[in-house]
Design a protein around this motif. Structure first.
Motif, PDB file in Angstrom:
ATOM      1  N   PRO A  89      14.096 -13.827  13.175  1.00  0.00           N
ATOM      2  CA  PRO A  89      12.730 -13.586  12.696  1.00  0.00           C
ATOM      3  C   PRO A  89      12.686 -12.391  11.750  1.00  0.00           C
ATOM      4  O   PRO A  89      13.316 -11.359  12.007  1.00  0.00           O
ATOM      5  CB  PRO A  89      11.946 -13.304  13.982  1.00  0.00           C
ATOM      6  N   GLY A  90      11.956 -12.512  10.656  1.00  0.00           N
ATOM      7  CA  GLY A  90      11.878 -11.441   9.678  1.00  0.00           C
ATOM      8  C   GLY A  90      11.206 -10.199  10.231  1.00  0.00           C
ATOM      9  O   GLY A  90      10.219 -10.275  10.969  1.00  0.00           O
ATOM     10  N   SER A  91      11.717  -9.048   9.860  1.00  0.00           N
ATOM     11  CA  SER A  91      11.182  -7.795  10.382  1.00  0.00           C
ATOM     12  C   SER A  91       9.741  -7.570   9.944  1.00  0.00           C
ATOM     13  O   SER A  91       8.927  -7.020  10.699  1.00  0.00           O
ATOM     14  CB  SER A  91      12.059  -6.624   9.938  1.00  0.00           C
ATOM     15  N   ALA A  92       9.390  -7.988   8.727  1.00  0.00           N
ATOM     16  CA  ALA A  92       8.019  -7.795   8.249  1.00  0.00           C
ATOM     17  C   ALA A  92       7.029  -8.539   9.132  1.00  0.00           C
ATOM     18  O   ALA A  92       5.942  -8.029   9.439  1.00  0.00           O
ATOM     19  CB  ALA A  92       7.894  -8.247   6.797  1.00  0.00           C
ATOM     20  N   GLY A  93       7.405  -9.744   9.553  1.00  0.00           N
ATOM     21  CA  GLY A  93       6.516 -10.540  10.388  1.00  0.00           C
ATOM     22  C   GLY A  93       6.359  -9.975  11.786  1.00  0.00           C
ATOM     23  O   GLY A  93       5.241  -9.881  12.307  1.00  0.00           O
ATOM     24  N   THR A  94       7.476  -9.613  12.416  1.00  0.00           N
ATOM     25  CA  THR A  94       7.377  -9.069  13.775  1.00  0.00           C
ATOM     26  C   THR A  94       6.643  -7.738  13.776  1.00  0.00           C
ATOM     27  O   THR A  94       5.855  -7.448  14.686  1.00  0.00           O
ATOM     28  CB  THR A  94       8.771  -8.905  14.405  1.00  0.00           C
ATOM     29  N   GLU A  95       6.873  -6.919  12.740  1.00  0.00           N
ATOM     30  CA  GLU A  95       6.163  -5.645  12.643  1.00  0.00           C
ATOM     31  C   GLU A  95       4.671  -5.861  12.421  1.00  0.00           C
ATOM     32  O   GLU A  95       3.841  -5.124  12.960  1.00  0.00           O
ATOM     33  CB  GLU A  95       6.745  -4.799  11.517  1.00  0.00           C
ATOM     34  N   ALA A  96       4.303  -6.873  11.637  1.00  0.00           N
ATOM     35  CA  ALA A  96       2.892  -7.141  11.383  1.00  0.00           C
ATOM     36  C   ALA A  96       2.168  -7.492  12.675  1.00  0.00           C
ATOM     37  O   ALA A  96       1.059  -7.010  12.934  1.00  0.00           O
ATOM     38  CB  ALA A  96       2.751  -8.271  10.362  1.00  0.00           C
TER      39      ALA A  96
END
Length: 533
Positions: A89-96
């Motif tokens: 999973p992309g870090s930008a998505g999980t962080e969002a």
């Protein structure tokens, strides 16, 4: 897209603007509570709801950044082009997602702070705001646990309450099973509390104005609470330490829906409805969120779903999907096991079906779905199947199919889409009945409880599709149904889809000491405690 590096502790000090909502008017904004002398319980309640609305209504960041390349692939509700690293999973998505949740939790802690500052009489008049806010909070907290496993909760978001003491506000990670137990305990208590709650007439109008989820309808909040309990109890039903509780409490709720009202019709669905697209409550972000032109593979159809709907003449097919531009009216999905070159050629030829733009992406009135009657009946079907009550299981299962189809009929009916395909015809009662009688759907033709559970799981997957992606991922992992095939990514350590998300790097950096207690379990391959199959 870059996300600001910020921890749950720092988020606890952020207070977003609170807003007031009416059905036809969502234009009154209130000042940032951190910059004014005093906020109110009522306004802070709405600020709390507002803080996470874009992860309930179909918003751009949630769909494009978080879901498009992760959960919607793992659920096979969309088709995509295979690529190396696709199962991380992309870090930008999980962080969002992480950022949004702790932003909401900060709002809730401030709501607690404002409430606790009131006199006993003032608190008594406003207690219902805190009660229903807790239901909403626990719904979102369940989602986070089901994504990440252990998360900071009981000590998180306390920076404002602790007067800015950063070091003293560092939050421990809570055990996910303990959090489920706590939430189920509290939601059961809330169920009893709401049955004896009366709202002072002077605050009823305020509640109706500030509550843009259920519009101040206390009975709707009761249904939300008990339906959420059913969802959570069903999710832990195979866990040894929860089996007895799950069976007992689900029987209690379903055996007395007068005392424990649940969502039973589409008119009772718990969702954020859009009344005026010129307010903050709208679904304008859906179009770019799923990249509706198909170029980012956010709305392209997957082969398994399309093939199943095609084979069984699913009446939802033309409502949920539209054929590719050059597919001569045929519905075709991308095979996730095919070579990337084959997938790309099919897509470039205009053969791949996409989610129906008239109903989904261009429909700015698309509701923010929370819990609906089709989901509740599929939970009931699974419960009755476990309990050996085949007749009740069959009734709930077939009712769910009908309600799901009519739910999407209802979304079709409110669409304001322009400049895309023509509106599809709504499904008819005759087409629904024919579908329920189809070989691969008919309950009576299933030869075992295992086969019937597969029917229930398939209908959950179809009903949720990309509209309820987080619930879909939780249920497909819990049941291991429907069964999916993926191309193995031998170029990476993560060769197949993960079973959880890992904690974002910003939280690890800012909360390192507490993170150390869960580091060994924070892996893409670590199953959630309820994932016991």
């Amino acid at each position: 897209m870059k996300m600001k590096k910020i921890s749950s502790l720092i988020l606890a000090g952020l207070l977003l603007s609170a807003v007031s909502c009416k059905e036809s008017d969502f234009t009154d904004s209130y000042a940032d509570p951190s910059k004014i002398a005093e906020t109110t319980v009522e306004k802070q309640f709405t600020g709390f709801l507002q803080s996470t609305k874009d992860y309930i209504l179909p918003g751009y960041t949630n769909y494009f950044v978080a879901l498009r390349t992760s959960i919607n692939h793992y659920n096979q509700v969309t088709g995509w082009i295979n690529d190396s690293g696709q199962y991380i999973p992309g870090s930008a998505g999980t962080e969002a997602v992480w950022f949004n949740y702790y932003n909401m939790l900060a709002q809730y802690r401030e709501l607690q702070k404002v409430y606790n500052s009131k006199t006993a009489t003032e608190q008594a008049d406003r207690k219902f705001f805190m009660t229903v806010a807790t239901i909403y909070l626990y719904d979102q907290t369940e989602r986070m646990i089901d994504l990440f496993g252990a998360i900071p909760f009981t000590e998180a978001g306390m920076l404002s309450i602790k007067g800015g003491d950063y070091a003293g506000s560092l939050a421990k990670f809570d055990d996910p099973q303990a959090l489920y137990t706590m939430m189920l305990d509290d939601l059961k208590t809330i169920s009893t509390e709401l049955n004896s709650t009366t709202i002072n007439a002077g605050y009823l109008k305020s509640f109706q104005t500030q509550d843009f989820v259920n519009k101040g309808d206390l009975t709707a909040w009761k249904r939300y609470n008990n339906s959420l309990r059913l969802r959570m109890l069903n999710r832990v039903s195979a866990v040894e330490t929860f089996k007895s509780r799950s069976a007992t409490e689900m029987a209690e709720i379903l055996g007395n829906t007068t005392t424990y009202p649940i969502v039973e019709t589409n008119d009772q669905n718990i969702q954020i409805n859009v009344f005026n697209i010129n307010t903050d409550i709208n679904s304008k972000g859906f179009q770019d969120g799923i990249a509706s032109n198909g170029s980012w593979y956010g709305n392209t159809a997957g082969k398994k779903m399309i093939d199943f709907m095609n084979t069984n003449a699913d009446p939802r097919l033309p409502i949920l999907f539209e054929p590719g531009a050059n597919a001569a009216g045929k519905y075709i999905g991308i095979d996730p096991t095919a070579p990337a070159a084959t997938q790309t050629a099919l897509s470039n030829a205009g053969q791949v079906a996409i989610y129906n733009r008239y109903v989904t992406s261009h429909n700015q009135f698309f509701p923010g779905v929370i819990i609906n009657t089709a989901e509740v009946n599929l939970i009931k079907a699974e419960y009755y199947l476990r309990a050996g009550n085949d007749a009740s299981a069959k009734t709930a299962y077939e009712t769910a199919i009908s309600q799901s189809t009519k739910f999407y009929n209802g979304i079709l009916a409110v669409s304001n889409a322009t400049g895309v395909n023509a509106a599809p015809a709504p499904a008819t009662d005759a087409s629904i009945a024919a579908y329920i009688a189809a070989d691969a759907v008919n309950w009576d033709k299933a030869t075992s409880s295992t086969a019937k559970l597969a029917l229930i799981a398939t209908q959950k997957w179809l009903h949720f599709n990309l509209v309820q992606p987080y619930e879909n991922w939780a249920e497909t992992r819990r049941l291991d149904l429907p069964t999916f095939s993926f191309q193995v990514d031998n170029a990476n350590n993560q060769t197949l889809p993960p079973v959880k998300w890992t904690i974002p790097s910003n939280e690890i950096s800012y909360n390192a000491n507490n993170y150390s207690s869960v580091r060994d379990q924070d892996k893409l391959t670590t199953k959630l405690f309820w994932d016991v199959k």
